[in-house]
Scaffold this motif. Structure first.
Motif, short mmCIF file in Angstrom:
data_model
loop_
_atom_site.label_atom_id
_atom_site.label_comp_id
_atom_site.label_asym_id
_atom_site.label_seq_id
_atom_site.Cartn_x
_atom_site.Cartn_y
_atom_site.Cartn_z
N VAL A 46 0.87 -1.18 0.00
CA VAL A 46 0.00 0.00 0.00
C VAL A 46 0.90 1.23 0.00
O VAL A 46 1.87 1.29 0.76
CB VAL A 46 -0.89 0.02 1.25
CG1 VAL A 46 -1.63 1.34 1.36
CG2 VAL A 46 -1.88 -1.14 1.23
N VAL A 49 -1.26 6.38 1.42
CA VAL A 49 -2.70 6.54 1.60
C VAL A 49 -2.98 7.63 2.63
O VAL A 49 -2.37 7.67 3.70
CB VAL A 49 -3.35 5.21 2.06
CG1 VAL A 49 -4.78 5.43 2.52
CG2 VAL A 49 -3.31 4.20 0.93
N CYS A 67 -5.69 -4.40 -4.34
CA CYS A 67 -5.54 -2.94 -4.31
C CYS A 67 -5.21 -2.45 -2.91
O CYS A 67 -5.07 -1.26 -2.69
CB CYS A 67 -6.81 -2.27 -4.83
SG CYS A 67 -8.21 -2.48 -3.73
N LYS A 69 -7.03 -2.67 -0.06
CA LYS A 69 -8.10 -2.17 0.82
C LYS A 69 -8.17 -2.94 2.12
O LYS A 69 -8.36 -2.35 3.19
CB LYS A 69 -9.45 -2.17 0.08
CG LYS A 69 -9.85 -3.48 -0.57
CD LYS A 69 -10.99 -3.25 -1.57
CE LYS A 69 -11.58 -4.57 -2.08
NZ LYS A 69 -10.63 -5.44 -2.78
N PHE A 243 -9.98 2.25 -4.18
CA PHE A 243 -8.56 1.92 -4.24
C PHE A 243 -8.29 1.24 -5.58
O PHE A 243 -9.16 0.60 -6.15
CB PHE A 243 -8.17 0.92 -3.14
CG PHE A 243 -8.16 1.49 -1.76
CD1 PHE A 243 -9.35 1.71 -1.07
CD2 PHE A 243 -6.97 1.79 -1.12
CE1 PHE A 243 -9.34 2.22 0.21
CE2 PHE A 243 -6.95 2.31 0.16
CZ PHE A 243 -8.13 2.52 0.83
N GLY A 256 -1.06 -1.07 -3.89
CA GLY A 256 -2.36 -0.46 -3.73
C GLY A 256 -2.24 1.03 -3.49
O GLY A 256 -1.30 1.52 -2.87
N ARG A 257 -3.21 1.76 -4.02
CA ARG A 257 -3.20 3.20 -3.87
C ARG A 257 -4.64 3.69 -3.75
O ARG A 257 -5.53 3.14 -4.40
CB ARG A 257 -2.55 3.83 -5.10
CG ARG A 257 -1.95 5.17 -4.87
CD ARG A 257 -1.26 5.61 -6.14
NE ARG A 257 0.18 5.45 -6.10
CZ ARG A 257 0.99 6.23 -5.40
NH1 ARG A 257 0.53 7.18 -4.65
NH2 ARG A 257 2.28 6.05 -5.44
N LEU A 258 -4.86 4.68 -2.91
CA LEU A 258 -6.20 5.26 -2.81
C LEU A 258 -6.40 6.24 -3.97
O LEU A 258 -5.57 7.12 -4.17
CB LEU A 258 -6.35 5.99 -1.47
CG LEU A 258 -7.66 6.76 -1.27
CD1 LEU A 258 -8.84 5.82 -1.19
CD2 LEU A 258 -7.58 7.63 -0.03
#
Lengths: 285, 306
Positions: A46, A49, A67, A69, A243, A256-258
């Motif tokens: 991640v 975020v 992703c 989450k 995400f 993963g990215r918001l």
């Protein structure tokens, strides 16, 4: 931050739930996540975020597999501590307190921030002992009948199980087991409920019951739910975070990215990022 | 495929004879292996019972009650039964050490090279020949710890056999602990349980049937070992008469496998049935231990709702 009129600009088959838009009140922040990075070994799962979760709202995390989450959700009650190779960077503040401060005891955190898991995981004990487990480890002595009954009532399960509290929880249906897990989580009277894809193993009817239940208890708890099901996010949540998994050019790994977090109505009808739009309209993911 | 329909002839779906010859041969081999294994166990049991039949039919109760004697019509295995039971008791008493070790390795120890070294070593120890453990017992329990064990005593024998079966207990317990679903642990941690509470209320109860299986195998093995007892200095029989249970822990001792070996060594025809009868006693003892474990396992499983 005002909710736009229902628009036909984007076709989705998701019905956005009717609810007055709630103006985010910074004083009611339950979680404030800043520059959160989570690593599994060398893998950055991640990246960067930033998000806020508000009190007595249902916040949904949606996005494709991988992703991040669930990983972010598991930072909220320090469940990632159980994974040896997981490392958390950045800050996760819970009502102003940094959850990853050295002085914070993860056990105490988890008593205030309960969790319901993807697969129903009742303990191989009686229904009664499942619900009483949390209060018992929290040191409550004596008669727990009242707590057990109230928790089962709140989870909408009391009438179904009141005559067989001593039966094994493993004999219940999947949907009942998941509601038992919710009853078990609220028996310790938590402040927040984290739900990690709580309906992914359930049929549509059982899913509907869980969703009703979430709406019933949302006045008492702040809820964060991870879901693969966009319609579910649209039906139950006040705010939705989208995400995505993006390819890191330098390492070749996905992380993963918001993408964006907004009122659920906005996310589903008028998102500001085209990736969100592509996802909620079903063109991607 | 729009517009065209596929025609299927019954001949296409009819079972073909001999289509899966190799699979059938394999199945026959499997069944034959099972029959062979059972037949061998049955043959041993039949042969032993046949040889022991004179004693079993005529004076079995006496045979159980009487100590060893130079008179074949009076000799019994009471000393051996007592020795074996005492040894089993000592072995069982040391199980918590093995189980605790397994829980530490699985739940607490970090996955470092030293942990892995320990795991590999435990596995290797389980394969060390029992006579080697006898030598270890002689050096440690009979000689170095003479003050504790009274030298060549049933305590030294019990402790030696406990060390012998410890690796088996650790390995099977560790496997049982590892097999506890992670979702149970997560559920308990998610409710604010500490690691100790998770282990005490979830991991150990869920692993108990598996742990029980391992410990029973260990007891059965300890009951049957003769070689280490030989090295430690168990007697085939002894003549101090009937001592009470506590007095037996000091000085001369024997056990059922030693009785069997001793009887089998005697040349006279009149001793022929004794070794076989003692074997029957040992087998029955092992069966009882197994039976108790099966019942206990079933009860625990029922309690866990499986």
């Amino acid at each position: 931050m005002q909710m736009t009129e229902p628009t036909t600009r984007i076709e989705t088959n998701a019905t956005v739930r009717e609810r007055d838009p709630v103006a985010p009140d910074p004083s009611s922040e339950v979680f404030a996540v800043r520059d959160l990075n989570v690593y599994y070994g060398d893998l950055r799962a991640v990246a960067d975020v930033n998000l806020d979760v508000y009190e007595r709202q249902i916040t949904a995390f949606i996005g494709p597999s991988g992703c991040g989450k669930s990983t972010v959700l598991r930072c909220f009650n320090r469940m990632n501590d159980l994974i040896d190779i997981a490392r958390v960077d950045g800050s996760v503040r819970y009502r102003g307190i940094d959850l990853y401060d050295a002085a914070v005891d993860p056990v105490a955190v988890r008593r205030r921030i309960g969790m319901v898991f993807q697969k129903p995981n009742p303990f191989p004990k009686s229904i009664y002992d499942n619900v009483a487990y949390g209060p018992r480890v929290a040191g409550q002595k004596g008669n727990l009948d009242e707590v057990v009954e109230q928790s089962l009532r709140n989870a909408g399960l009391w009438d179904e199980v009141k005559d067989r509290l001593d039966d094994s929880a493993l004999g219940m249906s999947g949907g009942q087991q998941q509601r038992l897990c919710i009853a078990r989580a609220i028996a310790v009277n938590p402040d927040v409920l984290l739900m990690d894809e709580p309906c992914s193993a359930l049929d549509p009817i059982a899913t509907g019951r869980i969703e009703e239940l979430m709406k019933e208890i949302q006045n008492d708890y702040t809820i964060v739910i991870v879901t693969h099901n966009m319609q579910q996010a649209a039906r139950v949540s006040d705010r939705t975070a989208f995400f995505t998994a993006e390819l890191d050019e330098s390492t070749g790994q996905r992380r993963g990215r918001l993408v964006e977090l907004d009122d659920t109505g906005t996310i589903f009808s008028n998102p500001s990022d085209e990736r969100t739009e592509a996802y909620v309209t079903g063109r991607f993911g | 495929m729009a517009g065209t329909s596929t025609t299927v002839d019954l001949g296409d779906l009819r079972a073909r004879r001999g289509a899966d010859v190799r699979g059938q041969i394999f199945l026959v081999l499997l069944v034959a292996s099972v029959i062979l294994a059972f037949a061998m166990v049955g043959a041993v049991f039949y042969d032993v019972t046949l040889d022991a039949w004179d004693i079993i039919s005529q004076r079995f109760w006496d045979f159980l009650r009487m100590p060893s004697s130079s008179d074949p019509t009076k000799a019994g295995v009471a000393q051996g039964i007592r020795g074996s039971l005492l040894i089993a008791l000592i072995v069982v008493a040391t199980f918590p050490i093995g189980i605790a070790g397994a829980i530490y390795l699985e739940e607490y120890a970090d996955d470092t090279w030293s942990t892995r070294l320990i795991q590999v070593t435990v596995r290797n120890l389980a394969g060390v020949p029992s006579i080697v453990y006898g030598l270890l017992g002689l050096a440690v329990f009979v000689q170095s710890l003479r003050g504790l064990t009274g030298g060549s005593s049933v305590i030294a024998a019990g402790l030696t056999l406990a060390v012998l079966v410890l690796p088996v207990v650790v390995i099977t317990s560790a496997e049982a602990v590892r097999a506890v679903p992670p979702s149970l642990r997560e559920g308990a941690y998610g409710l604010g349980a500490t690691q100790w509470e998770v282990i005490r209320t979830q991991v150990v109860p869920a692993a108990l049937p598996g742990i029980l299986t391992g410990t029973v195998l260990a007891v059965a093995r300890a009951l049957g070992e003769a070689a280490p007892l030989l090295v430690i200095g168990a007697a085939g029989f002894y003549t101090t008469g009937n001592l009470d249970f506590l007095e037996q822990t000091q000085g001369a001792f024997t056990a059922l496998p030693m009785n069997i070996a001793n009887f089998a060594r005697l040349p006279a025809e009149t001793w022929r049935g004794h070794a076989a009868a003692a074997s029957v006693v040992l087998l029955v003892l092992v069966f009882i231990v197994n039976l108790v474990a099966i019942i206990a396992r079933a009860r625990i499983s029922k309690k866990l709702g499986r």
